[in-house]
Design a protein around this motif. Structure first.
Motif, mmCIF file in Angstrom:
data_model
loop_
_atom_site.group_PDB
_atom_site.id
_atom_site.type_symbol
_atom_site.label_atom_id
_atom_site.label_comp_id
_atom_site.label_asym_id
_atom_site.label_seq_id
_atom_site.Cartn_x
_atom_site.Cartn_y
_atom_site.Cartn_z
ATOM 1 N N GLY A 30 3.656 5.591 -5.598
ATOM 2 C CA GLY A 30 3.229 5.767 -6.804
ATOM 3 C C GLY A 30 2.290 7.019 -7.447
ATOM 4 O O GLY A 30 2.301 7.655 -8.386
ATOM 5 N N LYS A 31 1.329 6.963 -6.437
ATOM 6 C CA LYS A 31 0.113 7.686 -6.665
ATOM 7 C C LYS A 31 0.631 9.357 -6.748
ATOM 8 O O LYS A 31 0.035 10.090 -7.321
ATOM 9 N N ARG A 32 1.338 9.549 -5.546
ATOM 10 C CA ARG A 32 1.611 10.843 -5.024
ATOM 11 C C ARG A 32 2.695 11.257 -6.159
ATOM 12 O O ARG A 32 2.651 12.227 -6.659
ATOM 13 N N MET A 45 2.156 2.027 -3.354
ATOM 14 C CA MET A 45 0.940 2.343 -4.293
ATOM 15 C C MET A 45 0.865 3.744 -4.070
ATOM 16 O O MET A 45 0.734 4.511 -4.909
ATOM 17 N N GLU A 46 0.788 4.169 -2.889
ATOM 18 C CA GLU A 46 0.494 5.728 -2.351
ATOM 19 C C GLU A 46 1.648 6.411 -2.890
ATOM 20 O O GLU A 46 1.544 7.556 -3.484
ATOM 21 N N TYR A 93 4.962 9.991 -8.552
ATOM 22 C CA TYR A 93 4.978 9.791 -9.914
ATOM 23 C C TYR A 93 3.741 10.828 -10.649
ATOM 24 O O TYR A 93 3.994 11.064 -11.847
ATOM 25 N N LEU A 94 2.590 10.697 -10.052
ATOM 26 C CA LEU A 94 1.526 11.551 -10.758
ATOM 27 C C LEU A 94 1.898 12.999 -10.711
ATOM 28 O O LEU A 94 1.864 13.685 -11.707
ATOM 29 N N TRP A 153 0.732 -1.267 -0.069
ATOM 30 C CA TRP A 153 -0.030 0.012 0.040
ATOM 31 C C TRP A 153 0.825 1.259 0.163
ATOM 32 O O TRP A 153 0.594 2.273 -0.736
#
Length: 96
Positions: A46-48, A43-44, A50-51, A40
């Protein structure tokens, strides 16, 4: 001019990374206290991270595209975009 554009992409990645480092330690501590698993957390990240880096890269790409349409001296092709993307992702991965 190409080197200046590539340097601009690299510096924007470094700036986002420095902002990320400022909040990273406390964020990891909160996730650990809340019981987040490593998957998790990744994933967080990557979401924060890399976005935000992707949005910065896209904005820079739109700006340089607009500049290259107005100035005949600057020619940006798919290879140039690929190289800039590789540098941005490489720096972001190394720093994160």
């Amino acid at each position: 001019m190409y080197v200046m554009i590539l340097l601009s992409f690299s510096l924007s990645t470094v700036l986002v990374t420095l902002i990320w480092f400022r909040f990273r330690r406390s964020l990891f501590l909160v996730w650990k206290l809340c019981g987040y698993r490593k998957a998790w957390q990744r994933m967080e990240i990557g979401k924060r991270f890399y976005l935000i880096t992707g949005i910065g890269f896209g904005t820079g790409l739109l700006l340089i595209g607009a500049i290259s349409r107005r100035l005949d001296e600057i020619r940006i092709g798919p290879v140039d975009v690929g190289k800039a993307f590789a540098v941005t992702v490489g720096l972001g991965t190394v720093f994160s």
